[in-house]
Design a protein around this motif. Structure first.
Motif, PDB file in Angstrom:
ATOM      1  N   ASN A  28       0.859  -1.179   0.000  1.00 54.09           N
ATOM      2  CA  ASN A  28       0.000   0.000   0.000  1.00 54.09           C
ATOM      3  C   ASN A  28       0.899   1.234   0.000  1.00 54.09           C
ATOM      4  OD1 ASN A  28      -2.625  -1.261   0.111  1.00 54.09           O
ATOM      5  ND2 ASN A  28      -2.092  -1.890   2.191  1.00 54.09           N
ATOM      6  N   LEU A  29       0.878   1.954  -1.098  1.00 49.88           N
ATOM      7  CA  LEU A  29       1.783   3.079  -1.285  1.00 49.88           C
ATOM      8  C   LEU A  29       1.321   4.294  -0.498  1.00 49.88           C
ATOM      9  CD1 LEU A  29       2.150   2.697  -5.158  1.00 49.88           C
ATOM     10  CD2 LEU A  29       3.676   1.795  -3.390  1.00 49.88           C
ATOM     11  N   ALA A  30       2.283   5.075  -0.053  1.00 45.41           N
ATOM     12  CA  ALA A  30       1.957   6.269   0.727  1.00 45.41           C
ATOM     13  C   ALA A  30       3.026   7.326   0.538  1.00 45.41           C
ATOM     14  CB  ALA A  30       1.821   5.927   2.209  1.00 45.41           C
ATOM     15  N   THR A  31       2.595   8.563   0.537  1.00 44.50           N
ATOM     16  CA  THR A  31       3.502   9.703   0.583  1.00 44.50           C
ATOM     17  C   THR A  31       3.236  10.422   1.892  1.00 44.50           C
ATOM     18  OG1 THR A  31       3.483   9.947  -1.829  1.00 44.50           O
ATOM     19  CG2 THR A  31       4.222  11.843  -0.533  1.00 44.50           C
ATOM     20  N   GLY A  32       4.200  10.344   2.800  1.00 42.24           N
ATOM     21  CA  GLY A  32       3.937  10.807   4.147  1.00 42.24           C
ATOM     22  C   GLY A  32       2.898   9.901   4.774  1.00 42.24           C
ATOM     23  N   ALA A  33       1.799  10.468   5.212  1.00 40.21           N
ATOM     24  CA  ALA A  33       0.711   9.676   5.796  1.00 40.21           C
ATOM     25  C   ALA A  33      -0.492   9.595   4.870  1.00 40.21           C
ATOM     26  CB  ALA A  33       0.301  10.279   7.136  1.00 40.21           C
ATOM     27  N   VAL A  34      -0.275   9.906   3.586  1.00 41.64           N
ATOM     28  CA  VAL A  34      -1.380   9.942   2.624  1.00 41.64           C
ATOM     29  C   VAL A  34      -1.323   8.722   1.717  1.00 41.64           C
ATOM     30  CG1 VAL A  34      -2.446  11.251   0.748  1.00 41.64           C
ATOM     31  CG2 VAL A  34      -1.388  12.457   2.667  1.00 41.64           C
ATOM     32  N   ASP A  35      -2.429   8.003   1.598  1.00 43.32           N
ATOM     33  CA  ASP A  35      -2.543   6.829   0.737  1.00 43.32           C
ATOM     34  C   ASP A  35      -2.496   7.271  -0.723  1.00 43.32           C
ATOM     35  OD1 ASP A  35      -3.133   4.493  -0.552  1.00 43.32           O
ATOM     36  OD2 ASP A  35      -5.097   4.193   0.368  1.00 43.32           O
ATOM     37  N   THR A  36      -1.565   6.692  -1.503  1.00 44.86           N
ATOM     38  CA  THR A  36      -1.437   7.066  -2.917  1.00 44.86           C
ATOM     39  C   THR A  36      -1.699   5.910  -3.870  1.00 44.86           C
ATOM     40  OG1 THR A  36       0.955   6.664  -2.844  1.00 44.86           O
ATOM     41  CG2 THR A  36       0.202   8.911  -2.403  1.00 44.86           C
ATOM     42  N   GLY A  37      -2.162   4.773  -3.344  1.00 42.73           N
ATOM     43  CA  GLY A  37      -2.462   3.645  -4.220  1.00 42.73           C
ATOM     44  C   GLY A  37      -1.824   2.360  -3.733  1.00 42.73           C
ATOM     45  N   ASP A  38      -1.627   1.434  -4.659  1.00 47.47           N
ATOM     46  CA  ASP A  38      -0.996   0.169  -4.283  1.00 47.47           C
ATOM     47  C   ASP A  38      -0.231  -0.419  -5.456  1.00 47.47           C
ATOM     48  OD1 ASP A  38      -2.777  -1.667  -5.899  1.00 47.47           O
ATOM     49  OD2 ASP A  38      -4.292  -0.897  -4.519  1.00 47.47           O
ATOM     50  N   ALA A  39       0.683  -1.347  -5.110  1.00 46.89           N
ATOM     51  CA  ALA A  39       1.481  -2.066  -6.102  1.00 46.89           C
ATOM     52  C   ALA A  39       1.400  -3.550  -5.772  1.00 46.89           C
ATOM     53  CB  ALA A  39       2.922  -1.587  -6.084  1.00 46.89           C
ATOM     54  N   LYS A  40       1.199  -4.384  -6.793  1.00 43.99           N
ATOM     55  CA  LYS A  40       1.026  -5.826  -6.581  1.00 43.99           C
ATOM     56  C   LYS A  40       1.854  -6.615  -7.588  1.00 43.99           C
ATOM     57  CE  LYS A  40      -3.337  -5.086  -7.101  1.00 43.99           C
ATOM     58  NZ  LYS A  40      -4.791  -5.199  -7.266  1.00 43.99           N
ATOM     59  N   THR A  41       2.444  -7.702  -7.112  1.00 47.06           N
ATOM     60  CA  THR A  41       3.191  -8.615  -7.982  1.00 47.06           C
ATOM     61  C   THR A  41       2.888 -10.049  -7.596  1.00 47.06           C
ATOM     62  OG1 THR A  41       5.034  -7.081  -8.352  1.00 47.06           O
ATOM     63  CG2 THR A  41       5.479  -9.410  -8.709  1.00 47.06           C
ATOM     64  N   THR A  42       2.627 -10.872  -8.608  1.00 44.87           N
ATOM     65  CA  THR A  42       2.491 -12.319  -8.426  1.00 44.87           C
ATOM     66  C   THR A  42       3.613 -12.989  -9.203  1.00 44.87           C
ATOM     67  OG1 THR A  42       0.083 -12.143  -8.250  1.00 44.87           O
ATOM     68  CG2 THR A  42       0.989 -14.327  -8.713  1.00 44.87           C
ATOM     69  N   LEU A  43       4.338 -13.885  -8.543  1.00 43.27           N
ATOM     70  CA  LEU A  43       5.506 -14.545  -9.134  1.00 43.27           C
ATOM     71  C   LEU A  43       5.317 -16.055  -9.120  1.00 43.27           C
ATOM     72  CD1 LEU A  43       8.576 -14.529 -10.044  1.00 43.27           C
ATOM     73  CD2 LEU A  43       9.117 -14.644  -7.602  1.00 43.27           C
ATOM     74  N   LEU A  44       5.568 -16.689 -10.257  1.00 43.83           N
ATOM     75  CA  LEU A  44       5.488 -18.148 -10.371  1.00 43.83           C
ATOM     76  C   LEU A  44       6.735 -18.640 -11.095  1.00 43.83           C
ATOM     77  CD1 LEU A  44       3.906 -20.857 -10.164  1.00 43.83           C
ATOM     78  CD2 LEU A  44       2.891 -20.296 -12.386  1.00 43.83           C
ATOM     79  N   GLY A  45       7.347 -19.696 -10.580  1.00 41.91           N
ATOM     80  CA  GLY A  45       8.539 -20.216 -11.252  1.00 41.91           C
ATOM     81  C   GLY A  45       9.006 -21.520 -10.663  1.00 41.91           C
ATOM     82  N   GLY A  46      10.104 -22.003 -11.202  1.00 40.68           N
ATOM     83  CA  GLY A  46      10.650 -23.247 -10.711  1.00 40.68           C
ATOM     84  C   GLY A  46      12.019 -23.521 -11.282  1.00 40.68           C
ATOM     85  N   THR A  47      12.667 -24.512 -10.709  1.00 36.46           N
ATOM     86  CA  THR A  47      13.947 -24.993 -11.220  1.00 36.46           C
ATOM     87  C   THR A  47      13.877 -26.507 -11.366  1.00 36.46           C
ATOM     88  OG1 THR A  47      14.930 -25.293  -9.012  1.00 36.46           O
ATOM     89  CG2 THR A  47      15.202 -23.135 -10.055  1.00 36.46           C
ATOM     90  N   TYR A  48      14.668 -27.021 -12.293  1.00 38.72           N
ATOM     91  CA  TYR A  48      14.766 -28.474 -12.473  1.00 38.72           C
ATOM     92  C   TYR A  48      16.230 -28.820 -12.653  1.00 38.72           C
ATOM     93  CZ  TYR A  48      13.657 -33.245 -13.794  1.00 38.72           C
ATOM     94  OH  TYR A  48      13.569 -34.624 -13.813  1.00 38.72           O
ATOM     95  N   ASN A  49      16.728 -29.689 -11.780  1.00 38.83           N
ATOM     96  CA  ASN A  49      18.135 -30.070 -11.807  1.00 38.83           C
ATOM     97  C   ASN A  49      18.306 -31.343 -12.631  1.00 38.83           C
ATOM     98  OD1 ASN A  49      20.830 -30.653 -11.321  1.00 38.83           O
ATOM     99  ND2 ASN A  49      20.728 -30.086  -9.162  1.00 38.83           N
ATOM    100  N   PHE A  50      18.940 -31.208 -13.797  1.00 39.76           N
ATOM    101  CA  PHE A  50      19.188 -32.352 -14.673  1.00 39.76           C
ATOM    102  C   PHE A  50      20.478 -33.085 -14.311  1.00 39.76           C
ATOM    103  CE2 PHE A  50      16.457 -29.559 -17.145  1.00 39.76           C
ATOM    104  CZ  PHE A  50      15.560 -30.444 -17.718  1.00 39.76           C
ATOM    105  N   GLY A  51      21.192 -32.582 -13.308  1.00 38.67           N
ATOM    106  CA  GLY A  51      22.475 -33.172 -12.940  1.00 38.67           C
ATOM    107  C   GLY A  51      23.627 -32.447 -13.599  1.00 38.67           C
ATOM    108  N   VAL A  52      23.641 -32.450 -14.926  1.00 41.65           N
ATOM    109  CA  VAL A  52      24.693 -31.744 -15.652  1.00 41.65           C
ATOM    110  C   VAL A  52      24.437 -30.248 -15.681  1.00 41.65           C
ATOM    111  CG1 VAL A  52      25.306 -33.719 -17.094  1.00 41.65           C
ATOM    112  CG2 VAL A  52      23.505 -32.163 -17.842  1.00 41.65           C
TER     113      VAL A  52
END
Length: 336
Positions: free
Chosen positions: A202-226
């Motif tokens: 929740n974004l703010a400048t001083g004590a004033v609400d200026t909006g919001d920022a959102k991120t959703t992250l999806l991922g993975g790793t797969y170890n093939f050995g080499v």
């Protein structure tokens, strides 16, 4: 005299008991290297600190409270080894500072801590958020850490783990202004590691609400050995307090890490930001790196990264919109 000796002996016994019950570890990283950077207009050669991993000194400890319950704490100071100054804006323990309880239920920690989405991206990034391929050059991690945070981490259930974090905004008259919430879940089974994370600020400048920022992250790793394959995708959306979109983008990471010659590791990644709100504001980052272990605690490293910004993009230190910055570095890291 006799009473003094008895008191001294009793004090020694109590101190010995306290030391036996409490385990405190001092640890750290000293990392320095030479960088050659180009912001698209001018080239600069510099000696930098924390190129692969932020230079730091930390103190962590546990106390056995009985019944499987432990008190835990961590205090971690960041510093610049090139000039001896403190990092994170001059904070004494600017990297992390928390205290909490840990047991069969998991762990609850209170203080300044890493955001769950940052911890997830660190696992997904072949460069582990360091060197020229640092994924946070493009992906959002919301400042890496958050103040005034309560974090709950679950125990592992059949390969599943999770985190939930809430950071107080501490604004009088409003519980939401300036606050943050983050969550992540992961599953590990053999060579597979899958992660899902979410963060809302929740974004703010001083004590004033200026909006919001959102991120959703999806991922993975797969170890093939080499080699190990790395993949991550993120959705980013920002809005004003009135609900008007100020950012709408997607980030993609495709990477590889591969051991070579017993002591070395090759790192490579391609990262793209696609801006869905403004045309001609996409960014591409290519990076290649190599680390070589001299011992269990000391390694050499080198990396090179090149950013291609569209006409209105300014990521990664571009001197102005549309410039294409690049960086090359070589250095040494010692863990203690």
């Amino acid at each position: 005299m006799k009473k003094s000796l008895i008191a001294l002996a009793m004090l020694g016994t109590v101190a010995g008991t306290a030391i036996a019950q409490t385990n405190v570890t001092i640890y750290g990283i000293a990392d320095a290297g030479i960088s050659r950077s180009n912001n698209g207009v001018a080239k600069t050669t510099s000696l930098d600190s924390g190129i692969q991993s932020g230079s730091r000194i930390g103190f962590r400890g546990t106390e056995d409270l009985g019944g499987g319950l432990n008190a835990i704490f961590l205090l971690e100071n960041g510093f610049s080894i090139d000039n001896g100054t403190q990092g994170q804006g001059g904070r004494l323990f600017g990297r992390q500072a928390f205290v909490g309880l840990q047991g069969g239920f998991g762990a609850v920690k209170l203080g300044r801590q890493y955001n769950p989405i940052r911890a997830a991206l660190d696992t997904l990034d072949p460069f582990n958020l360091g060197l020229a391929g640092n994924a946070s050059f493009v992906f959002n991690v919301y400042g890496d850490r958050a103040d005034n945070t309560i974090n709950y981490t679950t125990p592992t259930f059949g390969g599943f783990t999770g985190q939930l974090a809430y950071s107080f905004g501490e604004v009088a008259g409003s519980n939401s202004t300036g606050s943050q919430i983050g969550a992540s879940g992961g599953y590990v089974a053999g060579p597979i590691n899958v992660l899902l994370a979410y963060h809302k600020q929740n974004l703010a400048t001083g004590a004033v609400d200026t909006g919001d920022a959102k991120t959703t992250l999806l991922g993975g790793t797969y170890n093939f050995g080499v080699a190990k394959a790395h993949l991550a995708y993120a959705w980013n959306k920002n809005n004003t307090a009135a609900g008007v979109a100020t950012a709408d983008s997607n980030d993609l990471l495709v990477g590889l890490s591969a051991p070579i010659g017993g002591a070395g590791t090759i790192l490579a990644s391609y990262i793209r930001r696609s801006d869905d709100l403004v045309n001609n504001r996409d960014t591409n980052l290519w990076a290649l790196g190599y680390t070589h272990n001299l011992s269990k605690r000391t390694n050499l490293y080198t990396s090179i990264g090149k950013t291609r910004n569209d006409g209105l993009a300014t990521l990664n230190g571009a001197a102005s919109a549309g410039r294409d910055p690049s960086v090359f570095n070589v250095g040494v890291r010692h863990k203690f």
